[in-house]
Design an enzyme around this catalytic site. Structure first.
Site, PDB file in Angstrom:
ATOM      1  N   ASP A  10     -54.943  -8.317 -10.467  1.00 42.70           N
ATOM      2  CA  ASP A  10     -54.197  -9.378 -11.128  1.00 42.70           C
ATOM      3  C   ASP A  10     -55.243 -10.262 -11.812  1.00 42.70           C
ATOM      4  OD1 ASP A  10     -52.946 -11.777 -11.750  1.00 42.70           O
ATOM      5  OD2 ASP A  10     -51.823 -11.873  -9.860  1.00 42.70           O
ATOM      6  N   ASN A  24     -48.623 -14.142 -27.446  1.00 42.46           N
ATOM      7  CA  ASN A  24     -47.869 -13.873 -28.671  1.00 42.46           C
ATOM      8  C   ASN A  24     -48.324 -14.890 -29.722  1.00 42.46           C
ATOM      9  OD1 ASN A  24     -46.224 -16.282 -28.364  1.00 42.46           O
ATOM     10  ND2 ASN A  24     -45.188 -15.169 -26.715  1.00 42.46           N
ATOM     11  N   GLY A  32     -44.756 -11.090 -19.002  1.00 46.84           N
ATOM     12  CA  GLY A  32     -45.913 -10.271 -18.638  1.00 46.84           C
ATOM     13  C   GLY A  32     -47.116 -11.094 -18.212  1.00 46.84           C
ATOM     14  N   VAL A  33     -48.269 -10.660 -18.644  1.00 54.37           N
ATOM     15  CA  VAL A  33     -49.519 -11.301 -18.226  1.00 54.37           C
ATOM     16  C   VAL A  33     -49.595 -12.743 -18.750  1.00 54.37           C
ATOM     17  CG1 VAL A  33     -50.968 -10.429 -20.135  1.00 54.37           C
ATOM     18  CG2 VAL A  33     -51.983 -10.857 -17.901  1.00 54.37           C
ATOM     19  N   ASP A  34     -49.023 -12.989 -19.916  1.00 58.39           N
ATOM     20  CA  ASP A  34     -48.996 -14.331 -20.510  1.00 58.39           C
ATOM     21  C   ASP A  34     -48.298 -15.329 -19.566  1.00 58.39           C
ATOM     22  OD1 ASP A  34     -49.153 -16.345 -22.391  1.00 58.39           O
ATOM     23  OD2 ASP A  34     -47.835 -15.396 -23.863  1.00 58.39           O
ATOM     24  N   THR A 118     -50.030  -3.009 -24.244  1.00 61.96           N
ATOM     25  CA  THR A 118     -49.425  -1.802 -23.646  1.00 61.96           C
ATOM     26  C   THR A 118     -48.240  -2.109 -22.725  1.00 61.96           C
ATOM     27  OG1 THR A 118     -50.902  -1.679 -21.726  1.00 61.96           O
ATOM     28  CG2 THR A 118     -51.640  -0.583 -23.760  1.00 61.96           C
ATOM     29  N   TYR A 121     -45.253  -4.870 -25.702  1.00 66.23           N
ATOM     30  CA  TYR A 121     -45.534  -4.493 -27.095  1.00 66.23           C
ATOM     31  C   TYR A 121     -45.630  -2.981 -27.319  1.00 66.23           C
ATOM     32  CZ  TYR A 121     -46.173  -9.370 -28.583  1.00 66.23           C
ATOM     33  OH  TYR A 121     -45.992 -10.699 -28.894  1.00 66.23           O
TER      34      TYR A 121
END
Ligand code: ADP
Length: 179
Positions: A10, A24, A32-34, A118, A121
């Site tokens: 993580d 974005n 997600g990771v954002d 990945t 997106y």
């Protein structure tokens, strides 16, 4: 000594000088990771991001890391995969390259990336992992500042793709794969 590390992790838990956020173009947070990075950093991160006025796909902007173990967050919007004819590969390379340049400008010795584009997106993982490692390897060879670049894979499937890409490419910087 320079090194590229591939590990299952993580990214919000990694203590490096800078972590990269697969953002974005609004830079105002997302899934997600954002989302995970914004949650772990706390609300001050969104405040700083709001003042940045967004970021173009393939470019990068930097903020502080706030409550994260990392000192900085480098935000880069990767390309949305639209079949491959919309310059997606060059834009993804740009995300890695511009993030690394910014890390270098800020004197970062250690940098961690997620697998940009990945997730939501939908960039094909085999292509994305090849572009990621080729770009990181090329940059690291010529950098006198960055020493270790970690690719934090969030699941085993992603990690396997990066391992495979590392084996297929003629890597110049030593690659360490950690379970
Ligand atoms: P994108 O919109 O660029 O595709 P995503 O966040 O949807 O970005 O996905 C990019 C990658 O990041 C995916 O492999 C996803 O599983 C992974 N990911 C999600 N959360 C984390 C996390 N906390 N640390 C590292 N990687 C993560």
């Amino acid at each position: 000594m320079k090194q590229i590390r591939i590990l299952l992790a993580d990214i919000t838990k990694i203590k490096v000088d800078a972590i990269v956020n697969a953002a974005n173009t609004s830079l105002l947070g997302g899934g997600g990771v954002d989302g995970a990075i914004h949650r772990a950093a706390g609300p001050e991160l969104l405040k700083e991001c709001t003042a940045l006025g967004g970021c173009e796909t393939g470019q990068a902007k930097i903020t502080k890391g706030y409550n994260l173990p990392a000192s900085y967050v480098i935000h880069t919007p990767g390309p949305v995969w639209r079949g491959g004819s919309r310059n997606e590969e060059a834009l993804l390379e740009g995300s890695y390259l511009n993030s690394l340049k910014l890390a270098e400008e800020y004197g970062c010795k250690t940098v961690a990336f997620p697998s940009i584009s990945t997730g939501i997106y939908h960039f094909p993982l085999d292509k994305a992992s090849t572009i990621a490692l080729r770009t990181i390897d090329g940059f690291l060879q010529n950098s006198s500042i960055i020493e270790v670049v970690t690719v934090a894979c969030f699941d085993e499937h992603t990690k396997q793709a990066y391992e495979q890409a590392a084996q297929s490419l003629n890597m110049h910087v030593p690659v360490e794969i950690t379970d």
